[in-house]
Design a protein around this motif. Structure first.
Motif, PDB file in Angstrom:
ATOM      1  N   TYR A 173       0.811  -1.221   0.000  1.00  0.00           N
ATOM      2  CA  TYR A 173       0.000   0.000   0.000  1.00  0.00           C
ATOM      3  C   TYR A 173       0.848   1.277   0.000  1.00  0.00           C
ATOM      4  CZ  TYR A 173      -3.495  -3.354   1.401  1.00  0.00           C
ATOM      5  OH  TYR A 173      -4.316  -4.437   1.445  1.00  0.00           O
ATOM      6  N   TYR A 212      -8.996   2.128   2.189  1.00  0.00           N
ATOM      7  CA  TYR A 212      -8.417   1.034   1.400  1.00  0.00           C
ATOM      8  C   TYR A 212      -9.374  -0.149   1.217  1.00  0.00           C
ATOM      9  CZ  TYR A 212      -3.841   3.274   2.249  1.00  0.00           C
ATOM     10  OH  TYR A 212      -2.796   4.139   2.294  1.00  0.00           O
ATOM     11  N   HIS A 213     -10.488  -0.131   1.928  1.00  0.00           N
ATOM     12  CA  HIS A 213     -11.434  -1.248   1.838  1.00  0.00           C
ATOM     13  C   HIS A 213     -12.434  -0.974   0.709  1.00  0.00           C
ATOM     14  CE1 HIS A 213     -12.946   1.918   4.417  1.00  0.00           C
ATOM     15  NE2 HIS A 213     -14.085   1.689   3.795  1.00  0.00           N
ATOM     16  N   GLU A 227      -1.800  -0.392  13.341  1.00  0.00           N
ATOM     17  CA  GLU A 227      -1.336  -0.594  11.958  1.00  0.00           C
ATOM     18  C   GLU A 227       0.081  -1.156  11.962  1.00  0.00           C
ATOM     19  OE1 GLU A 227      -2.466  -0.614   8.796  1.00  0.00           O
ATOM     20  OE2 GLU A 227      -0.377  -1.080   8.306  1.00  0.00           O
ATOM     21  N   LEU A 228       0.276  -2.181  11.158  1.00  0.00           N
ATOM     22  CA  LEU A 228       1.558  -2.889  11.111  1.00  0.00           C
ATOM     23  C   LEU A 228       2.640  -2.109  10.377  1.00  0.00           C
ATOM     24  CD1 LEU A 228       3.020  -5.638  11.631  1.00  0.00           C
ATOM     25  CD2 LEU A 228       2.146  -6.379   9.416  1.00  0.00           C
ATOM     26  N   GLN A 229       2.271  -1.532   9.236  1.00  0.00           N
ATOM     27  CA  GLN A 229       3.316  -0.933   8.388  1.00  0.00           C
ATOM     28  C   GLN A 229       3.669   0.466   8.892  1.00  0.00           C
ATOM     29  OE1 GLN A 229       3.068  -1.643   4.087  1.00  0.00           O
ATOM     30  NE2 GLN A 229       1.124  -2.658   4.488  1.00  0.00           N
ATOM     31  N   GLY A 231      -5.788  -2.891  11.856  1.00  0.00           N
ATOM     32  CA  GLY A 231      -5.236  -2.650  10.513  1.00  0.00           C
ATOM     33  C   GLY A 231      -5.783  -1.347   9.961  1.00  0.00           C
ATOM     34  N   LEU A 253     -11.398  -3.753   8.677  1.00  0.00           N
ATOM     35  CA  LEU A 253     -11.880  -3.599   7.309  1.00  0.00           C
ATOM     36  C   LEU A 253     -10.816  -4.082   6.331  1.00  0.00           C
ATOM     37  CD1 LEU A 253     -13.579  -0.065   7.626  1.00  0.00           C
ATOM     38  CD2 LEU A 253     -14.550  -2.343   8.052  1.00  0.00           C
ATOM     39  N   LEU A 254     -11.059  -5.253   5.791  1.00  0.00           N
ATOM     40  CA  LEU A 254     -10.181  -5.850   4.784  1.00  0.00           C
ATOM     41  C   LEU A 254      -8.744  -6.020   5.273  1.00  0.00           C
ATOM     42  CD1 LEU A 254     -11.762  -6.605   2.370  1.00  0.00           C
ATOM     43  CD2 LEU A 254     -10.703  -4.778   1.076  1.00  0.00           C
ATOM     44  N   LEU A 310       2.671   3.608   6.757  1.00  0.00           N
ATOM     45  CA  LEU A 310       1.230   3.884   6.819  1.00  0.00           C
ATOM     46  C   LEU A 310       0.857   4.459   8.182  1.00  0.00           C
ATOM     47  CD1 LEU A 310      -0.455   0.852   5.002  1.00  0.00           C
ATOM     48  CD2 LEU A 310      -0.001   3.138   4.144  1.00  0.00           C
ATOM     49  N   ASP A 321       1.897  -5.039  15.423  1.00  0.00           N
ATOM     50  CA  ASP A 321       1.229  -6.192  14.838  1.00  0.00           C
ATOM     51  C   ASP A 321      -0.045  -6.453  15.653  1.00  0.00           C
ATOM     52  OD1 ASP A 321       0.363  -8.685  14.065  1.00  0.00           O
ATOM     53  OD2 ASP A 321       2.365  -9.581  14.038  1.00  0.00           O
ATOM     54  N   ALA A 322      -1.184  -6.406  14.989  1.00  0.00           N
ATOM     55  CA  ALA A 322      -2.454  -6.539  15.715  1.00  0.00           C
ATOM     56  C   ALA A 322      -2.635  -7.925  16.333  1.00  0.00           C
ATOM     57  CB  ALA A 322      -3.621  -6.224  14.787  1.00  0.00           C
TER      58      ALA A 322
HETATM   59  C1  LIG Z   1      -6.680  -3.298   2.802  1.00  0.00           C
HETATM   60  S1  LIG Z   1      -5.772  -2.443   4.006  1.00  0.00           S
HETATM   61  C2  LIG Z   1      -7.115  -1.806   4.957  1.00  0.00           C
HETATM   62  C3  LIG Z   1      -6.730  -0.594   5.758  1.00  0.00           C
HETATM   63  C4  LIG Z   1      -7.895   0.053   6.474  1.00  0.00           C
HETATM   64  N1  LIG Z   1      -8.606  -0.901   7.285  1.00  0.00           N
HETATM   65  C5  LIG Z   1      -8.818   0.708   5.496  1.00  0.00           C
HETATM   66  O1  LIG Z   1      -9.885   0.116   5.262  1.00  0.00           O
HETATM   67  O2  LIG Z   1      -8.514   1.766   5.010  1.00  0.00           O
HETATM   68  C6  LIG Z   1      -5.087  -3.686   5.071  1.00  0.00           C
HETATM   69  C7  LIG Z   1      -4.244  -3.100   6.199  1.00  0.00           C
HETATM   70  O3  LIG Z   1      -3.995  -4.096   7.157  1.00  0.00           O
HETATM   71  C8  LIG Z   1      -2.700  -3.884   7.668  1.00  0.00           C
HETATM   72  N2  LIG Z   1      -2.240  -5.108   8.326  1.00  0.00           N
HETATM   73  C9  LIG Z   1      -1.965  -6.308   7.749  1.00  0.00           C
HETATM   74  N3  LIG Z   1      -1.532  -7.178   8.689  1.00  0.00           N
HETATM   75  C10 LIG Z   1      -1.558  -6.518   9.867  1.00  0.00           C
HETATM   76  C11 LIG Z   1      -1.238  -6.883  11.204  1.00  0.00           C
HETATM   77  N4  LIG Z   1      -0.783  -8.095  11.499  1.00  0.00           N
HETATM   78  N5  LIG Z   1      -1.372  -5.958  12.180  1.00  0.00           N
HETATM   79  C12 LIG Z   1      -1.811  -4.724  11.889  1.00  0.00           C
HETATM   80  N6  LIG Z   1      -2.125  -4.314  10.653  1.00  0.00           N
HETATM   81  C13 LIG Z   1      -2.008  -5.207   9.642  1.00  0.00           C
HETATM   82  C14 LIG Z   1      -1.927  -3.527   6.434  1.00  0.00           C
HETATM   83  O4  LIG Z   1      -0.680  -2.943   6.739  1.00  0.00           O
HETATM   84  C15 LIG Z   1      -2.891  -2.589   5.764  1.00  0.00           C
HETATM   85  O5  LIG Z   1      -2.734  -1.279   6.190  1.00  0.00           O
END
Ligand SMILES: C[S@@+](CC[C@H](N)C(=O)[O-])C[C@H]1O[C@@H](n2cnc3c(N)ncnc32)[C@H](O)[C@@H]1O
Length: 617
Positions: free
Chosen positions: A2, A37-38, A86-88, A64, A140-141, A91, A115-116
């Protein structure tokens, strides 16, 4: 996958002269997929707000959180408070910095870079309710990207207050995916954890969520992802100018494959449900007559005796605590608290119950901490005089630290078929208070709780018959010439119960109970030499009985007599408000205790005698 969008947002803001300085939430949400992003953009957020009933004062955990678009939008449109995880890193940084520029909501929204899957133990910004619990969570996604989805859900559960609700937008296989779809999911979408809908629901329920419902979003998402693809390709010139050819090519390929995936009609789901980290109070909905859910502790701490009970039924929740100081007999029994104000459940690996006057944290492995901070002035004066110190509420606060010792479980009469839910007895708990009349005090105690093997240990509970009665004795006896065989992990300061060096006690607990038509009794002995192994000696039921001040058993061919001499007695009526309410006389006695095993010399100590008779509802 992303990160390019962070730069894209910066460019988009630059183009409208907002590269720096204050922002409105709409400056960002109007950027569409760069902010949300969803699928279905802010329309999906509106649905989340409605499903969760968000409003000012609601607290929402966003798993996330991406660049923070959904969190900002929901705070702006509903007034709720949000913490995003949020992991990244890039972001997270962008989400925090963009949000700090949105003055209308920046006090309501914060983010954590983590890491969630470890959310259970994360330090999250306060204030978010008791022990950092939230009213709701949304994801969300996100979950599709997380390989150990079960660990994620198990970690989220205790962060949500019992009865709190959630919305998860995630992929699930509504019908079995084709091999090509499987490859798209794993290789392109980086979604290793797409399962069937029923497996998803079962997994959520298995970790403790309840009332999980699903909505099939396949058709809606198919329509949206097709439109997204078409619009993106149609805006080629603009997209190339904004993000460059490479990103345009990658995105249009990605969007075409997702379009294809949803057009197949086999993937797409929304899950909605409720959280139940501890059994909600009442734990059965609707509550059933005879529901009985209790937690009890008592401790002999030298001169200080303390008895605590939480008693919860379909019609009430009673919390009581008393103390008796054998060095101050003229004071008599002191009622610390006696209230029907329900305790709140909190976050923790075990039992976490918190109220204004009492807090119980019991992880059922290491032990418990019980904090008593009565509101009644007489109890406060007694605690203050004993020098216990003041707690966070500015009141005198008695804190009992407890190690659990050996625990034993079995089913009471009438419940033999439910062997997975034994009642757990902990008769040799080691307890300490830091200060009582100038000295730290230590000693032994007992606790009873439920031993259900669900991920989170519950209180002792069951559906009991309406009419009940029981007599229960727990006695701890010491002699001078016994040697202490298995010292617990920290030094045991029981010197006020027995002069001189430490000795292992004989611990007896015995009950004579009637639950409706079922009669039930037991007589158990943890002998001094058995403290290390924990091996129990017990009397056959046929040889076990009680009279007014004495209990009898037969162990190893010898008659065992546990005699009581009353030191103090007090009682309360629990319930008794008419109609179908529970009404029980709950009586406590602190007694001198003499234990005679065969013709060996008697040992003496202290005993607790509970006598409880009445009806449950
Ligand atoms: C499709 S995006 C959705 C972001 C947000 N929920 C939105 O709808 O705008 C997926 C997100 O999940 C995060 N993510 C993935 N694995 C994760 C984890 N283990 N812990 C926290 N965030 C995570 C990614 O970095 C990314 O920002």
């Amino acid at each position: 996958m992303y990160n390019w969008r962070v730069r894209a947002v910066e460019k988009a803001l630059d183009r409208v002269g907002k590269a720096v300085g204050p922002l409105e939430v709409s400056d960002l949400s109007s950027l569409g997929h760069l902010d949300q992003y969803h699928y279905l953009g802010t329309e999906a957020c509106d649905e989340v707000a409605e499903l969760l009933g968000l409003g000012p004062g609601s607290t929402l955990l966003d798993i996330g959180s991406g660049i923070g678009g959904p969190a900002r939008y929901l705070a702006a449109t509903t007034g709720c408070s949000v913490v995003g995880v949020e992991l990244q890193r890039d972001l997270y940084e962008a989400s925090a910095s963009l949000t700090s520029r949105c003055r209308s909501i920046n006090k309501l929204v914060s983010f954590v870079n983590a890491d969630a899957t470890g959310v259970h133990s994360l330090q999250l910004p306060q204030p978010f309710g008791l022990h950092g619990q939230f009213d709701h969570f949304m994801s969300l996604l996100v979950n599709l990207h997380i390989p150990d989805r079960r660990a994620l859900h198990a970690g989220i559960l205790p962060r949500i207050r019992p009865g709190g609700t959630f919305v998860i937008d995630d992929f699930a296989a509504v019908a079995p995916a084709t091999a090509a779809e499987g490859r798209t999911l794993v290789d392109l979408v980086k979604a290793p954890s797409v399962t069937s809908v029923s497996a998803y629901v079962a997994e959520l329920e298995d970790v403790g969520f309840v009332d999980v419902e699903t909505v099939d979003m396949t058709a809606k998402w198919a329509h949206w992802t097709a439109a997204r693809h078409t619009e993106y390709v149609a805006a080629e010139a603009e997209m190339v100018a904004l993000h460059g050819r490479q990103i345009f090519e990658n995105r249009s390929y990605f969007y075409s494959k997702i379009d294809e995936l949803f057009a197949g009609g086999r993937v797409g789901e929304q899950l909605i449900g409720a959280a139940s980290a501890q059994p909600p109070l009442p734990w059965l909905s609707p509550p059933q007559p005879g529901l009985h859910d209790s937690l009890q502790y008592h401790f002999f701490l030298g001169p200080l005796f303390i008895a605590v009970r939480v008693f919860h039924t379909a019609t009430l929740q009673s919390s009581t605590a008393w103390l008796y100081d054998t060095s101050q007999p003229s004071m008599g029994p002191i009622e610390l608290l006696n209230t029907y104000t329900p305790l709140q459940t909190g976050v923790g690996p075990g039992i976490v119950l918190e109220g204004e006057e009492m807090c119980i944290v019991d992880d059922s492995v290491n032990g418990a901490t019980i904090t008593l901070r009565p509101s009644n002035p007489k109890a406060q004066a007694v605690l203050q005089q004993a020098g216990v110190g003041r707690g966070s509420l500015g009141r005198p606060e008695l804190r009992i630290e407890v190690e659990q010792g050996h625990s034993y479980g079995w089913m009471p009469a009438g419940f033999e078929g439910e062997a997975d839910r034994p009642v757990i007895h902990r008769p040799a708990m080691v307890a300490n208070v830091a200060m009582w009349r100038g000295v730290a005090r230590g000693g032994f105690g007992y606790s009873k709780r439920d031993g259900r093997s669900s991920p989170i240990p519950h209180r002792y509970h069951g559906i009991y018959p309406r009419y009940n009665g029981w007599r229960f004795i727990h006695g701890v006896a010491l002699t001078q010439d016994q040697t202490f065989i298995a010292p617990p992990p920290r030094p045991l300061p029981l010197t006020s119960m027995a002069q001189g060096p430490w000795t292992a006690p004989s611990i007896v607990w015995t009950a004579d109970a009637t639950f409706g038509d079922d009669k039930y009794n037991y007589f158990k002995l943890l002998a001094p030499e058995a403290h290390e192994s924990g091996t129990l000696l017990e009397s056959a039921q046929a040889d076990t009985y009680q009279q007014q001040d004495v209990a009898y058993g037969r162990i190893g061919g010898e008659r065992v007599t546990a005699s009581l001499k009353e030191i103090a007695k007090w009682h309360t009526i629990i319930g008794g408000r008419g109609g179908n309410d529970m009404e029980m006389k709950y009586e406590n006695r602190l007694c001198g205790f003499t234990l005679q095993v065969g013709d060996k010399p008697p040992t003496t100590g202290l005993a607790y005698n509970e006598r409880c008779f009445g009806c449950l509802w």
